[in-house]
Scaffold this active site. Structure first.
Site, PDB file in Angstrom:
ATOM      1  CG  ASP A 317      -1.643   1.276   1.471  1.00 14.95           C
ATOM      2  OD1 ASP A 317      -2.197   1.599   0.575  1.00 14.95           O
ATOM      3  OD2 ASP A 317      -1.654   1.927   2.583  1.00 14.95           O
ATOM      4  CG  ASP A 513      -1.284   2.319   6.960  1.00 13.33           C
ATOM      5  OD1 ASP A 513      -1.438   3.229   7.536  1.00 13.33           O
ATOM      6  OD2 ASP A 513      -1.411   2.016   5.702  1.00 13.33           O
ATOM      7  CG  ASP A 517      -4.170  -1.379   3.332  1.00  8.92           C
ATOM      8  OD1 ASP A 517      -4.490  -1.124   2.087  1.00  8.92           O
ATOM      9  OD2 ASP A 517      -3.458  -0.568   3.937  1.00  8.92           O
TER      10      ASP A 517
END
Length: 617
Positions: A317, A513, A517
């Protein structure tokens, strides 16, 4: 130690006095029972519980058989060997216990972070503080944390400033500064100042409780290697017991001396004991998990060690993972004034806003609150920006729509990011570039992963394409995809899960995080969450948690996993290789009981000591 002395005394008596065999047996039984009573007891309990085929049973049969050989016609007694086998077995058990204790100790340092007490302010009287168990503190209570004490619960500082030792949480030795409105998490130690903290989580949901649960649950997730060894031992042990019986009986029926072949069968039993495999392989993974935890990496189970060691694709990410997730001023481009004045005016106009862009401008000019400038007539224009009077000048700070509305002749910027334009009394003064800053070790993380043989590094982000392209180019990523919704990220990971051409590195790891996600972390072969600032949902869904939010720890986690697997394989080949060699020698009568002891207990001690290297990650 006493048993060893008594064994030496028994050997002296045997060589000094001509005692009958039964009297000599009584002499040797003293050190034998002293050192072997626990083993005999465990073997008997195993028989009663239907779990006979374990190392205690094999040791009991082998040593009792060696004690009985001396009563067979024409056979020499093997009393010293029987006692020595049991003595050496107990020495091996001592080494194994010490090694396991050291590996538990490496994880237990995490358990030591559990606080014993919380100082809660009584709501009716601030000066009155009551000491209670952390479990009794409610969300919203004010707690007092004195110098040298552990932070008992997660919360926000309402008064005071201090330095926090976060080594138990992140593995970092550098203290972290906190002051009013900063978040603090349990696990840390208060170093320098008294803090008043408003709790934001109950003890059961606090960081310290989650870490303890992660470590305690790690042993429940066995690796493929561990599971194989356990199943192998259950099948292997009955087979070797049967083989030993055949080795004693068949040659005797064919005319061989029963005492000779019984002795060989007993050696066969001693050698074939699988304790070196059964003990050292799980201990290696346990030590690897402990070593990783000391570096701020929590691996939730040994099975994830297997997967981590074979990672060939790492998907990141962007926001909060490769970048800080916070806006910061990246560049200042003045037109009709200098950089200092442009930032000075923008920071004053944004002084009262709660928008992240305003916070970035204030952080870039921290002296704006104390330089005496007069700010008035602040007006927030929806969707455009803010207008205010600063020392008598009308200053507008916002986007191009605001500039067009006041007639300021703005111009574009070649930088990628959020562009904040500034006008003074209707005249264009310049613009400021604000971006989410890339973490200091993100580029290092990508380079280390490629050095480890990771085939693909990929970034998935919901941010704009130009922002994604800039970060991907800056870090040297192989692939990137932008403007994605959470469902889009899952689709991309599904596609990336297609096996790579590499025959070794075939698994996919996702590093994230945020709450969005969590689905991808759960879908990946191994999910890695940023535990410092990451969301609770991401941490719960992940298989590995990085406690300090450093992406470079991903490569470290892979290195630790590969090293742990390598040590486990070394132990397997060491144990099997030596055992097979001595088994062959025992079957043809070339092995001695001393060699059998080394092939069992000696190899176990060597394997356990080798397993302990996994602690030093």
């Amino acid at each position: 130690m006493l048993a060893a002395v008594l064994l030496a005394v028994a050997v002296y008596i045997e060589h000094t006095f001509a005692l009958p065999t039964w009297q000599l047996l009584l002499v040797y039984l003293v050190p034998y029972l002293l050192v072997g009573w626990d083993t005999l007891k465990e073997a008997a309990e195993g028989l009663m519980e239907g779990e006979a085929f374990n190392e205690d049973f094999l040791m009991a049969v082998a040593t009792l058989g060696a004690l009985g050989i001396g009563f067979l016609p024409g056979a020499e007694n093997e009393f010293p060997e029987a006692v020595f086998v049991m003595l050496f077995f107990q020495v091996g058990e001592l080494f194994e216990g010490y090694a396991e204790g050291k590996s538990r100790e490496s994880i237990a340092h995490l358990m030591d972070i559990r606080p014993d007490v919380a100082h809660v302010e009584v709501k009716s009287e601030r000066s009155e503080v009551r000491d209670v168990a952390p479990e009794e503190v409610a969300v919203g209570d004010i707690i007092l944390i004195r110098v040298g004490e552990k932070v008992p619960l997660d919360g926000v500082v309402v008064e005071g400033s201090s330095q926090l030792n976060t080594v138990a949480l992140t593995g970092e030795t550098m203290p972290r500064s906190v002051e009013k409105d900063d978040e603090v998490v349990s696990c840390c130690v208060n170093l320098s100042g008294v803090l008043r903290v408003r709790t934001t989580k109950s003890f059961g949901e606090s960081t310290v409780s989650k870490i303890i649960r992660l470590v305690e649950d790690a042993g429940e997730h066995k690796s493929q290697s561990e599971t194989f060894i356990t199943k192998f031992a259950r099948i292997y042990t009955p087979i070797v017991v049967g083989a030993a019986i055949l080795l004693a009986v068949v040659p005797t029926l064919l005319g061989g001396a029963f005492a000779t072949w019984l002795y060989r069968a007993l050696m066969f039993l001693v050698v074939s004991c699988p304790c070196a495999l059964v003990l050292s392989v799980p201990l290696t993974f346990f030590a690897g998990i402990g070593g990783a935890s000391r570096r701020g990496i929590l691996i939730k189970g040994a099975n994830y060690m297997d997967v981590l060691s074979k990672v060939g694709t790492v998907v990141f990410d962007k926001t909060g993972t490769l970048t800080h997730g916070q806006f910061a001023v990246e560049a200042v481009h003045p037109d009709s004034c200098d950089e200092h004045q442009l930032l000075h005016l923008a920071a004053h106009v944004e002084h009262f806003t709660t928008h992240p862009i305003g916070a970035a401008l204030r952080d870039a000019f921290p002296d704006e609150a104390t330089d005496g400038c007069e700010v008035s007539d602040v007006e927030e224009i929806s969707g455009k920006g803010i207008k205010a009077k600063v020392d008598g000048k009308i200053v507008c700070v916002g986007n191009t729509k605001l500039m067009d509305a006041i007639g300021a002749q703005w111009h574009d910027c070649t930088h990628v990011g959020t562009i904040i334009h500034v006008a003074i009394d209707g005249q264009y003064a310049g613009h400021i570039v604000i971006n989410d800053k890339v973490k200091e070790d993100s580029a290092e993380a990508i380079a280390e992963l490629k050095a480890l043989g990771v085939n693909r590094t990929v970034m998935l982000t919901g941010d704009r394409r130009e922002v994604g392209a800039r970060v991907a180019e800056q870090l040297g990523l192989d692939e990137w995809y932008a403007e994605l919704l959470p469902a889009d990220k899952v689709e991309h990971v599904e596609r990336l899960l297609t096996p790579t051409p590499s025959p070794v590195n075939v698994h996919l790891a996702f590093v994230g995080d945020g709450i969005n996600d969590a689905p991808v972390l759960a879908r990946a072969d191994v999910g890695i969450a940023m535990g410092g600032l990451g969301s609770d949902a991401a941490i719960e869904a992940a298989d590995v948690v990085l406690m300090d939010d450093h992406p470079s720890k991903v490569a470290l986690a892979i290195r630790i996993a590969r090293r742990t697997l390598a040590i486990a394989r070394q132990n397997v080949w060491l144990a099997i290789g030596i055992k097979v060699a001595v088994l062959v020698l025992a079957a043809v009568g070339l092995a001695t009981m001393w060699m059998a002891v080394f092939a069992d207990v000696g190899v176990t001690v060597l394997a356990v000591l080798n397993a302990m290297r996994a602690l030093k990650c």
